[in-house]
Design an enzyme around this catalytic site. Structure first.
Site, short mmCIF file in Angstrom:
data_model
loop_
_atom_site.label_atom_id
_atom_site.label_comp_id
_atom_site.label_asym_id
_atom_site.label_seq_id
_atom_site.Cartn_x
_atom_site.Cartn_y
_atom_site.Cartn_z
N LYS A 233 79.25 -1.06 10.81
CA LYS A 233 80.42 -1.95 10.75
C LYS A 233 79.87 -3.36 10.62
O LYS A 233 79.25 -3.88 11.55
CB LYS A 233 81.22 -1.86 12.04
CG LYS A 233 81.91 -0.52 12.31
CD LYS A 233 82.38 -0.52 13.76
CE LYS A 233 83.40 0.57 14.05
NZ LYS A 233 83.63 0.68 15.52
N GLU B 167 95.06 3.31 13.42
CA GLU B 167 94.34 3.67 12.19
C GLU B 167 95.12 4.69 11.37
O GLU B 167 94.56 5.34 10.49
CB GLU B 167 92.95 4.18 12.53
CG GLU B 167 92.08 3.10 13.15
CD GLU B 167 90.61 3.46 13.25
OE1 GLU B 167 90.26 4.63 13.03
OE2 GLU B 167 89.82 2.55 13.55
P1 PGA Z 1 87.44 -0.35 16.69
O1 PGA Z 1 87.11 1.20 16.81
O2 PGA Z 1 87.47 -0.76 15.27
O3 PGA Z 1 88.77 -0.47 17.39
O4 PGA Z 1 86.37 -1.05 17.49
C1 PGA Z 1 86.64 1.99 15.80
C2 PGA Z 1 85.64 2.95 16.33
O5 PGA Z 1 85.37 3.02 17.55
O6 PGA Z 1 85.02 3.66 15.54
ZN ZN Z 2 83.64 4.43 17.35
#
Ligand code: PGA
Ligand code: ZN
Length: 425
Positions: free
Chosen positions: A339, A209
């Site tokens: 998400k 990230e």
């Molecule tokens: P991921 O992690 O997109 O790899 O699942 C992001 C998070 O845990 O916030």
């Molecule tokens: Zn997370």
């Protein structure tokens, strides 16, 4: 009501070089929109199914040709030539077409790509910016931009596990605009880059990230280095810039214990540990401090740190309305990490959003660790009045696509950045 001419999809690569799905939605009027979708690595068990081909000879089994085929065949056949009154009607149609509780038949990656491409085509048709169209999907009228939470240091599954905690993020609290927040974060990031060179002899190589990921000897060292990086350009830690962490503890939890830095902690001891971090460092948000299956201990965590920091649920909640309702009922959290691909359609994510808002929770709209250059998440965070946005660091263009889109929205709207939510009374 625009009529769908066709939907189609193709496999593209995400920021980790892994396949993902992008889809077109074309209206008979000529409006034609594209959307591509992200993919996680530190995933929750209750997430909707990201359909992968499983062919070991192609992309290590991660190909998305099956999901793409489902858009091009089943979904296109069901949608072609039809008009849908709104997003809900479209999403309900594709959810019913899949027919499984976790979208394992057609794939949440197939469904979400179509769901978002349809939203974007509608925004185009209405000649509205996408964030305005997103706002019309939820009952949102607050004209604010989300507060930035920006990845500074990475660990866990995003950085080869050199330190168990997944993210240390910085929160520009005194910045009253996205523009200023990014400038402040950039100053801290530069200081952290210099710190990594000096302390760890590390060039500024970045994790999934975009966060820096030197070999911190301990979690405390990671947090102390973050405070030092905030302080060195002249910011007051906790006042100008605070810290948020994603403990992502499901990944070091087994048989009822948290396996952390050579210790094997019972849930109560893990809560003590987290409370100690919150006391010692300017931490104002703690994500997944406890594991996704450790439901019974979340209320105690909330009682212990809820006055000082947001208790943010990611893997615990998986943007799933049923899990969120359960957490509200038991007072297990105070904030939702939203998400969209954890649940698979915009409509279901909007339900998750509505539940969290109604309970007075704060909402962080979040990207995934595997992203594309698509920027719809920035519009979603604004349109759905996310209190915060979590997109990763200020390096890597798949992250910057979202920050740059926020800058554009800010230039257009001049809306203020949301205040940090007040602590629970
Ligand atoms: P991921 O992690 O997109 O790899 O699942 C992001 C998070 O845990 O916030
Ligand atoms: Zn997370």
């Amino acid at each position: 009501m625009p009529k769908i001419e066709c939907v189609s999809a193709m496999e593209i690569l995400d920021s980790r070089g892994r396949p993902t799905v992008g889809a077109w939605c074309e209206f008979a009027s000529g409006a034609r929109a594209w959307a591509s979708i992200p993919s996680g690595a530190s995933t929750g068990r209750a997430e909707a199914v990201e359909l992968r081909d499983g062919d070991p000879n192609r992309h290590g089994g991660l190909g998305c040709r099956k999901a793409v085929g489902h858009v091009n065949r089943e979904i296109n056949s069901a949608l072609r030539g039809k008009s849908f009154a709104d997003q809900r009607q479209l999403d309900e149609t594709i959810i019913a077409l899949d027919g499984t509780p976790n979208k394992s038949k057609l794939g949440a990656n197939a469904l979400l790509a179509v769901s978002i491409a349809f939203a974007r085509a509608n925004a185009m048709e209405a000649k509205k910016p996408l964030f305005e169209h997103f706002a019309s999907m939820v009952d949102e009228s607050s004209q604010t931009l989300p507060r930035l939470t920006i990845n500074l240091f990475s660990g866990g599954k995003h950085a080869g596990g050199q330190v168990p905690i997944q993210d240390v993020l910085i929160v520009p609290l005194s910045a009253s605009s996205i523009d200023q927040g990014l400038a402040d974060a950039s100053a801290v990031y530069r200081a952290a880059t210099a710190l990594c060179a000096r302390k760890y002899q590390m060039r500024p190589l970045v994790a999934d990230e975009g966060g820096l990921a030197p070999p911190f000897p301990t979690i405390d060292a990671m947090l102390e280095d973050a405070v030092e990086s905030i302080r060195s350009p002249g910011f007051a830690p906790g006042k100008d810039i605070a810290i948020a962490i994603d403990v992502a503890s499901s990944h070091f939890f087994s048989e009822g214990r948290y396996h952390l830095e050579g210790r094997s902690l019972l849930p109560g001891q893990m809560i003590d540990q987290v409370a100690q971090w919150v006391e010692r460092y300017p931490i104002i948000s703690v994500e997944d401090a406890l594991a996704e299956e450790d439901w019974s201990n979340w209320p105690a965590l909330q009682r212990r740190i809820g006055n000082h920091a947001l208790v943010l649920g990611d893997d615990l909640l998986c943007t799933n309305p049923q899990r969120i309702a359960q957490a509200i009922e038991s007072d297990a959290a105070s904030a939702l990490l939203l998400k969209v691909n954890q649940i698979g359609t915009l409509t279901e994510a909007a339900e998750a959003h509505a539940l969290a808002k109604k309970a007075g929770w704060s909402i962080t709209i979040s990207a995934r660790s595997g992203e594309t250059e698509d920027d719809w998440l920035a519009d979603l965070a604004v349109g759905w009045s996310g209190n915060q946005i979590k997109v990763g660091s200020i390096t890597r263009s798949e992250r910057l696509a979202k920050y740059n889109r926020l800058l554009m929205i800010e230039a257009q709207t001049r809306w203020p950045v949301a205040n940090w939510p007040k602590a629970k009374p």
